[in-house]
Design a protein around this motif. Structure first.
Motif, PDB file in Angstrom:
ATOM      1  N   HIS A 106       0.839  -1.198   0.000  1.00  0.00           N
ATOM      2  CA  HIS A 106       0.000   0.000   0.000  1.00  0.00           C
ATOM      3  C   HIS A 106       0.877   1.252   0.000  1.00  0.00           C
ATOM      4  CE1 HIS A 106      -3.334  -2.494   2.142  1.00  0.00           C
ATOM      5  NE2 HIS A 106      -3.500  -2.515   0.825  1.00  0.00           N
ATOM      6  N   VAL A 107       1.905   1.236   0.838  1.00  0.00           N
ATOM      7  CA  VAL A 107       2.805   2.385   0.918  1.00  0.00           C
ATOM      8  C   VAL A 107       3.523   2.581  -0.416  1.00  0.00           C
ATOM      9  CG1 VAL A 107       4.717   3.437   2.176  1.00  0.00           C
ATOM     10  CG2 VAL A 107       3.126   1.921   3.380  1.00  0.00           C
ATOM     11  N   TYR A 108       3.943   1.484  -1.043  1.00  0.00           N
ATOM     12  CA  TYR A 108       4.617   1.577  -2.344  1.00  0.00           C
ATOM     13  C   TYR A 108       3.721   2.260  -3.376  1.00  0.00           C
ATOM     14  CZ  TYR A 108       8.108  -1.868  -0.728  1.00  0.00           C
ATOM     15  OH  TYR A 108       9.104  -2.529  -0.056  1.00  0.00           O
ATOM     16  N   VAL A 109       2.481   1.803  -3.473  1.00  0.00           N
ATOM     17  CA  VAL A 109       1.554   2.345  -4.475  1.00  0.00           C
ATOM     18  C   VAL A 109       1.277   3.820  -4.216  1.00  0.00           C
ATOM     19  CG1 VAL A 109      -0.814   2.228  -5.358  1.00  0.00           C
ATOM     20  CG2 VAL A 109       0.485   0.119  -4.971  1.00  0.00           C
ATOM     21  N   LEU A 110       1.048   4.166  -2.959  1.00  0.00           N
ATOM     22  CA  LEU A 110       0.728   5.553  -2.621  1.00  0.00           C
ATOM     23  C   LEU A 110       1.950   6.469  -2.786  1.00  0.00           C
ATOM     24  CD1 LEU A 110      -1.542   4.865   0.471  1.00  0.00           C
ATOM     25  CD2 LEU A 110      -2.271   5.706  -1.761  1.00  0.00           C
ATOM     26  N   ALA A 111       3.147   5.937  -2.517  1.00  0.00           N
ATOM     27  CA  ALA A 111       4.365   6.724  -2.739  1.00  0.00           C
ATOM     28  C   ALA A 111       4.548   7.012  -4.227  1.00  0.00           C
ATOM     29  CB  ALA A 111       5.581   5.982  -2.193  1.00  0.00           C
ATOM     30  N   PHE A 112       4.269   6.026  -5.070  1.00  0.00           N
ATOM     31  CA  PHE A 112       4.345   6.227  -6.517  1.00  0.00           C
ATOM     32  C   PHE A 112       3.303   7.249  -6.969  1.00  0.00           C
ATOM     33  CE2 PHE A 112       3.358   5.221 -10.955  1.00  0.00           C
ATOM     34  CZ  PHE A 112       4.632   5.189 -11.505  1.00  0.00           C
ATOM     35  N   GLY A 113       2.089   7.149  -6.401  1.00  0.00           N
ATOM     36  CA  GLY A 113       1.040   8.114  -6.733  1.00  0.00           C
ATOM     37  C   GLY A 113       1.428   9.527  -6.328  1.00  0.00           C
ATOM     38  N   LEU A 114       2.066   9.666  -5.161  1.00  0.00           N
ATOM     39  CA  LEU A 114       2.529  10.983  -4.721  1.00  0.00           C
ATOM     40  C   LEU A 114       3.576  11.529  -5.687  1.00  0.00           C
ATOM     41  CD1 LEU A 114       2.481  13.207  -2.578  1.00  0.00           C
ATOM     42  CD2 LEU A 114       4.213  11.922  -1.306  1.00  0.00           C
ATOM     43  N   GLY A 115       4.452  10.634  -6.160  1.00  0.00           N
ATOM     44  CA  GLY A 115       5.450  11.051  -7.137  1.00  0.00           C
ATOM     45  C   GLY A 115       4.818  11.522  -8.428  1.00  0.00           C
ATOM     46  N   MET A 116       3.739  10.859  -8.870  1.00  0.00           N
ATOM     47  CA  MET A 116       3.045  11.263 -10.099  1.00  0.00           C
ATOM     48  C   MET A 116       2.439  12.662  -9.940  1.00  0.00           C
ATOM     49  SD  MET A 116       3.357   9.037 -12.503  1.00  0.00           S
ATOM     50  CE  MET A 116       2.024   9.539 -13.594  1.00  0.00           C
ATOM     51  N   ALA A 117       1.842  12.928  -8.783  1.00  0.00           N
ATOM     52  CA  ALA A 117       1.272  14.260  -8.546  1.00  0.00           C
ATOM     53  C   ALA A 117       2.369  15.320  -8.503  1.00  0.00           C
ATOM     54  CB  ALA A 117       0.476  14.261  -7.247  1.00  0.00           C
ATOM     55  N   THR A 118       3.514  14.965  -7.923  1.00  0.00           N
ATOM     56  CA  THR A 118       4.629  15.901  -7.812  1.00  0.00           C
ATOM     57  C   THR A 118       5.201  16.254  -9.174  1.00  0.00           C
ATOM     58  OG1 THR A 118       5.181  14.985  -5.636  1.00  0.00           O
ATOM     59  CG2 THR A 118       6.878  16.288  -6.716  1.00  0.00           C
ATOM     60  N   VAL A 119       5.148  15.300 -10.114  1.00  0.00           N
ATOM     61  CA  VAL A 119       5.642  15.548 -11.471  1.00  0.00           C
ATOM     62  C   VAL A 119       4.982  16.788 -12.068  1.00  0.00           C
ATOM     63  CG1 VAL A 119       5.451  14.679 -13.842  1.00  0.00           C
ATOM     64  CG2 VAL A 119       6.391  13.218 -12.060  1.00  0.00           C
ATOM     65  N   VAL A 120       3.689  16.938 -11.842  1.00  0.00           N
ATOM     66  CA  VAL A 120       2.953  18.086 -12.374  1.00  0.00           C
ATOM     67  C   VAL A 120       3.057  19.278 -11.432  1.00  0.00           C
ATOM     68  CG1 VAL A 120       0.698  18.911 -13.160  1.00  0.00           C
ATOM     69  CG2 VAL A 120       1.368  16.536 -13.572  1.00  0.00           C
ATOM     70  N   ASP A 121       3.007  19.020 -10.136  1.00  0.00           N
ATOM     71  CA  ASP A 121       2.978  20.102  -9.148  1.00  0.00           C
ATOM     72  C   ASP A 121       4.265  20.922  -9.151  1.00  0.00           C
ATOM     73  OD1 ASP A 121       1.455  21.142  -6.604  1.00  0.00           O
ATOM     74  OD2 ASP A 121       3.534  20.863  -5.962  1.00  0.00           O
ATOM     75  N   ASN A 122       5.430  20.266  -9.233  1.00  0.00           N
ATOM     76  CA  ASN A 122       6.709  20.975  -9.125  1.00  0.00           C
ATOM     77  C   ASN A 122       6.900  22.067 -10.175  1.00  0.00           C
ATOM     78  OD1 ASN A 122       7.856  20.003  -6.789  1.00  0.00           O
ATOM     79  ND2 ASN A 122       8.961  18.348  -7.768  1.00  0.00           N
ATOM     80  N   PRO A 123       6.878  21.736 -11.476  1.00  0.00           N
ATOM     81  CA  PRO A 123       7.100  22.806 -12.461  1.00  0.00           C
ATOM     82  C   PRO A 123       5.984  23.849 -12.467  1.00  0.00           C
ATOM     83  CG  PRO A 123       6.449  20.780 -13.568  1.00  0.00           C
ATOM     84  CD  PRO A 123       6.707  20.430 -12.130  1.00  0.00           C
TER      85      PRO A 123
END
Length: 421
Positions: free
Chosen positions: A104-121
């Motif tokens: 569960h933590v793995y999947v949610l960490a990956f999901g957080l990374g996907m959101a960060t991809v758009v959020d950062n720039p």
């Protein structure tokens, strides 16, 4: 020093960032602790979690910049904040109910990374739309101060809360913290923003952004500097733990103190950068990278634990001076319609190269000792700006300030009607 805060929209944004960044640092500690609890202290599982959170940046980081250019940035940020808050909420509910598993933590960490991809720039490019070009360096420096201030407070608060109420509620606190950003974004006055015209959807926009950067020698120089410093120098934060444990034979509390000293230097550096009223120049970037490299070398050879701690403060100041200057120079040097894609590439180099260099620096520390890994990183960071400066001077008309690129390399900022360089 705080002139960006005179802008109502930026005050709302900065207030939300104070709350949200503190919650984010709290979740980082709680997430690591939860993984260790679920796996009976597996370092491998901890590494996988961190890797999965960075993987989307390496795979899709450039596309995040394309999205930032295509759509209104305030709306995009609202979507990413809701997404990250929802992920924290799910993890908190799983932890509280006792049903959380490591996958569960793995999947949610990956999901957080996907959101960060758009959020950062998007977040980076949105700064100039809030405060305008004149106050952009100040806003970037204050953003860095807020981030590193939260880095000082968040882990300490998380440690207390985990001890008192457990990991689950910490995730819920972080989920709620995103509400502060959403309220701030919603309350902004649209008439006070300076939005860039969204780029219409078309084929080849990602490649167009890469070609744009490739044709700008000044931008390439900044990316080269940032890439080497991030890969070899910024891993100092990783080796601090090894130095505390293996060299000075201290415990976890001493490691925490060393991390706080580095963060203190970073906050100080960000606030000093905020005092500068003028736009940073390439000469400042080269000088900051050189000074950081030299200070890192000195830090690596400090004979006592307390002298090592003291050196972390000026080292952190130099590193933050470099990173805030690089960020501001990139944003002020590009056309508005390209800013999202350029910052997507910048964040890919800034954050994506760090995990690449970490295994190498870790191998050097394990094989030859943590002191040498720090010294080696400092040597690289001190050498690269000297090479870049020599290269720039050898080019016809080139200068360390990047003023010899010629007008053909500089896009016209349509929002200002003037050449930006």
């Amino acid at each position: 020093m705080f002139r960006s805060l005179r802008n109502r929209n930026y005050r709302l944004f900065a207030t939300g960032q104070v709350v949200s960044n503190t919650g984010t640092w709290m979740q980082r500690i709680a997430q690591d602790w939860l993984v260790l609890e679920l796996t009976h202290s597996s370092g491998t599982a901890l590494g996988i979690t961190t890797g999965l959170q960075f993987l989307p940046l390496l795979l899709f980081g450039l596309w995040g910049g394309v999205i930032a250019d295509r759509y209104p940035k305030r709306r995009v940020l609202m979507i990413t904040q809701v997404s990250m808050g929802a992920l924290a909420l799910v993890l908190g509910l799983l932890a509280i109910s006792g049903t959380a598993q490591v996958w569960h933590v793995y999947v949610l960490a990956f999901g957080l990374g996907m959101a960060t991809v758009v959020d950062n720039p998007t977040r980076q490019a949105f700064a100039v739309e809030m405060v305008g070009r004149r106050d952009l360096p100040n806003a970037i420096a204050l953003n860095s101060a807020i981030f590193n201030g939260a880095r000082l407070v968040g882990p300490a608060v998380a440690g207390v809360l985990i001890t008192v109420i457990g990991t689950g509620p910490v995730f819920l606190v972080n989920a709620a913290s995103y509400g502060a950003v959403l309220l701030g974004l919603q309350a902004m006055r649209a008439d006070d923003l300076h939005p860039a015209e969204p780029v219409k959807r078309a084929k080849g926009q990602l490649v167009e952004g890469l070609r744009y950067v490739r044709g700008r020698r000044d931008l390439v120089i900044i990316l080269v500097l940032v890439g080497f410093v991030a890969t070899f120098g910024m891993n100092l934060q990783t080796t601090i733990a090894l130095v505390a444990r293996e060299v000075f034979r201290t415990g976890a509390s001493s490691f925490g103190l060393a991390t706080s000293m580095m963060a203190l230097g970073a906050v100080t550096g960000a606030l000093l950068s905020a005092r500068r009223a003028s736009r940073p120049r390439l000469r400042l970037l080269l000088g900051a990278a050189l000074v950081f490299g030299v200070l890192e070398i000195v830090t690596g050879v400090m004979p006592t634990y307390w002298s090592f701690l003291l050196m972390l403060v000026p080292t952190g100041i130099a590193l933050m001076t470099f990173t805030t200057s690089a960020n501001a120079t990139m944003q002020l040097s590009v056309a508005p319609e390209m800013r999202g894609r350029v910052m997507g590439l910048y964040m890919l180099v800034f954050l994506g190269t760090n995990p690449v260099g970490a295994p190498f620096i870790g191998w050097v520390a394990e094989t030859f000792g943590p002191r040498l890994s720090i010294v080696l990183g400092g040597i690289v960071c001190a050498t690269v700006p000297l090479v870049v400066a020599a290269f720039a001077r050898r080019r016809p008309g080139g200068t360390p300030d990047g003023t010899g690129d010629g007008a053909r390399d500089r896009p016209r900022d349509r929002s200002q009607g003037a050449v930006t360089a």
